[in-house]
Design a protein around this motif. Sequence first.
Motif, PDB file in Angstrom:
ATOM      1  N   THR A 107       0.841  -1.189   0.000  1.00 28.65           N
ATOM      2  CA  THR A 107       0.000   0.000   0.000  1.00 28.65           C
ATOM      3  C   THR A 107       0.880   1.243   0.000  1.00 28.65           C
ATOM      4  O   THR A 107       1.802   1.351   0.792  1.00 28.65           O
ATOM      5  CB  THR A 107      -0.911   0.029   1.253  1.00 28.65           C
ATOM      6  OG1 THR A 107      -1.685  -1.168   1.280  1.00 28.65           O
ATOM      7  CG2 THR A 107      -1.835   1.219   1.237  1.00 28.65           C
ATOM      8  N   GLN A 127      -4.981   6.170  -1.927  1.00 28.68           N
ATOM      9  CA  GLN A 127      -4.056   5.054  -1.731  1.00 28.68           C
ATOM     10  C   GLN A 127      -4.063   4.147  -2.957  1.00 28.68           C
ATOM     11  O   GLN A 127      -5.081   3.995  -3.624  1.00 28.68           O
ATOM     12  CB  GLN A 127      -4.453   4.214  -0.518  1.00 28.68           C
ATOM     13  CG  GLN A 127      -4.285   4.903   0.796  1.00 28.68           C
ATOM     14  CD  GLN A 127      -4.634   3.991   1.959  1.00 28.68           C
ATOM     15  OE1 GLN A 127      -5.372   3.022   1.814  1.00 28.68           O
ATOM     16  NE2 GLN A 127      -4.102   4.303   3.122  1.00 28.68           N
ATOM     17  N   TYR A 128      -2.909   3.527  -3.213  1.00 26.05           N
ATOM     18  CA  TYR A 128      -2.782   2.487  -4.232  1.00 26.05           C
ATOM     19  C   TYR A 128      -2.481   1.190  -3.497  1.00 26.05           C
ATOM     20  O   TYR A 128      -1.580   1.137  -2.653  1.00 26.05           O
ATOM     21  CB  TYR A 128      -1.648   2.816  -5.214  1.00 26.05           C
ATOM     22  CG  TYR A 128      -1.253   1.642  -6.066  1.00 26.05           C
ATOM     23  CD1 TYR A 128      -2.047   1.220  -7.122  1.00 26.05           C
ATOM     24  CD2 TYR A 128      -0.095   0.927  -5.784  1.00 26.05           C
ATOM     25  CE1 TYR A 128      -1.688   0.123  -7.891  1.00 26.05           C
ATOM     26  CE2 TYR A 128       0.280  -0.161  -6.552  1.00 26.05           C
ATOM     27  CZ  TYR A 128      -0.525  -0.559  -7.602  1.00 26.05           C
ATOM     28  OH  TYR A 128      -0.165  -1.648  -8.348  1.00 26.05           O
ATOM     29  N   ILE A 129      -3.260   0.136  -3.790  1.00 33.23           N
ATOM     30  CA  ILE A 129      -3.102  -1.162  -3.118  1.00 33.23           C
ATOM     31  C   ILE A 129      -2.853  -2.229  -4.187  1.00 33.23           C
ATOM     32  O   ILE A 129      -3.577  -2.292  -5.189  1.00 33.23           O
ATOM     33  CB  ILE A 129      -4.355  -1.516  -2.295  1.00 33.23           C
ATOM     34  CG1 ILE A 129      -4.622  -0.423  -1.243  1.00 33.23           C
ATOM     35  CG2 ILE A 129      -4.212  -2.863  -1.606  1.00 33.23           C
ATOM     36  CD1 ILE A 129      -5.996   0.096  -1.261  1.00 33.23           C
ATOM     37  N   TYR A 151      -5.925  -1.796  -6.772  1.00 39.08           N
ATOM     38  CA  TYR A 151      -7.037  -1.002  -6.244  1.00 39.08           C
ATOM     39  C   TYR A 151      -6.590   0.433  -6.013  1.00 39.08           C
ATOM     40  O   TYR A 151      -5.425   0.705  -5.733  1.00 39.08           O
ATOM     41  CB  TYR A 151      -7.507  -1.536  -4.888  1.00 39.08           C
ATOM     42  CG  TYR A 151      -8.195  -2.869  -4.925  1.00 39.08           C
ATOM     43  CD1 TYR A 151      -9.564  -2.964  -5.085  1.00 39.08           C
ATOM     44  CD2 TYR A 151      -7.475  -4.052  -4.761  1.00 39.08           C
ATOM     45  CE1 TYR A 151     -10.209  -4.191  -5.095  1.00 39.08           C
ATOM     46  CE2 TYR A 151      -8.097  -5.283  -4.781  1.00 39.08           C
ATOM     47  CZ  TYR A 151      -9.464  -5.348  -4.950  1.00 39.08           C
ATOM     48  OH  TYR A 151     -10.086  -6.560  -4.957  1.00 39.08           O
ATOM     49  N   GLY A 153      -7.727   3.334  -3.273  1.00 40.53           N
ATOM     50  CA  GLY A 153      -8.489   3.499  -2.043  1.00 40.53           C
ATOM     51  C   GLY A 153      -8.653   4.970  -1.693  1.00 40.53           C
ATOM     52  O   GLY A 153      -7.726   5.765  -1.869  1.00 40.53           O
ATOM     53  N   GLN A 177     -13.062   3.299   4.318  1.00 37.07           N
ATOM     54  CA  GLN A 177     -12.281   3.453   3.099  1.00 37.07           C
ATOM     55  C   GLN A 177     -13.011   2.762   1.965  1.00 37.07           C
ATOM     56  O   GLN A 177     -13.428   1.619   2.094  1.00 37.07           O
ATOM     57  CB  GLN A 177     -10.885   2.849   3.275  1.00 37.07           C
ATOM     58  CG  GLN A 177     -10.039   2.930   2.017  1.00 37.07           C
ATOM     59  CD  GLN A 177      -8.588   2.642   2.283  1.00 37.07           C
ATOM     60  OE1 GLN A 177      -8.014   3.176   3.212  1.00 37.07           O
ATOM     61  NE2 GLN A 177      -7.976   1.822   1.448  1.00 37.07           N
ATOM     62  N   GLU A 179     -12.625   1.175  -1.643  1.00 33.58           N
ATOM     63  CA  GLU A 179     -11.584   0.650  -2.524  1.00 33.58           C
ATOM     64  C   GLU A 179     -12.202   0.336  -3.881  1.00 33.58           C
ATOM     65  O   GLU A 179     -13.174  -0.415  -3.968  1.00 33.58           O
ATOM     66  CB  GLU A 179     -10.937  -0.589  -1.916  1.00 33.58           C
ATOM     67  CG  GLU A 179     -10.127  -0.256  -0.677  1.00 33.58           C
ATOM     68  CD  GLU A 179      -9.419  -1.456  -0.087  1.00 33.58           C
ATOM     69  OE1 GLU A 179      -9.656  -2.586  -0.543  1.00 33.58           O
ATOM     70  OE2 GLU A 179      -8.624  -1.252   0.841  1.00 33.58           O
TER      71      GLU A 179
END
Length: 193
Positions: A107, A127-129, A151, A153, A177, A179
């Motif tokens: 993340t 966020q990048y997951i 994903y 987020g 959150q 996603e």
Amino acid sequence: EKIITFSYSSPEFTSLPKKKIGKWKMMLAGSVGPQLAQNLYKLMTTPHSDGLESGLPQQVNTWEEYYDYLNTRNQEGTLGDSLTLMTIAKNNSGRIIEHQHHNSPITIGLALNKKLNNHWSIETGLQYIYLKSEFTTGKEYRIQETQKLHYIGIPLRISYRFGNYKQFSFYSTAGLQMEIPIKGTLHTSHVTD
């Protein structure tokens, strides 16, 4: 009305300089580790819905049953290009068991935090997951699958700071959150030698 004031100073307790309220702070954060809500499920054996009325069981549980099913489809000409699956099924025995390995999620995020007053603050960001999982069915002759999920987020959190002691700050955070999946791939390999 009387106003009574007093002051007490001790070297053990020092007051912190007052910070401006209402300013936004930007933070860059990242993590490599499990997430509480990460649950990846995969169903290996599913009921057949191809309309074949050949006396096959509704669910395949063993390699022998799977080989018989594939062999029947091959004789009927409906197997297509899955002869490697017959080779894999023929060279395994017993129950069909899938082994799963889920890598730790990665993340990376950018967060914006705004202090509302001395105790409350609100945070949002982006966020990048990245999630990666590997599935193996069979032993030497096997089916190998690699799944990659990406994903974006969008968190929304609120924090309450209880207080500070020396260099430590005590706080509690709650939030949610959303996603959004942006890309997912599943690569399958049939290993026959």
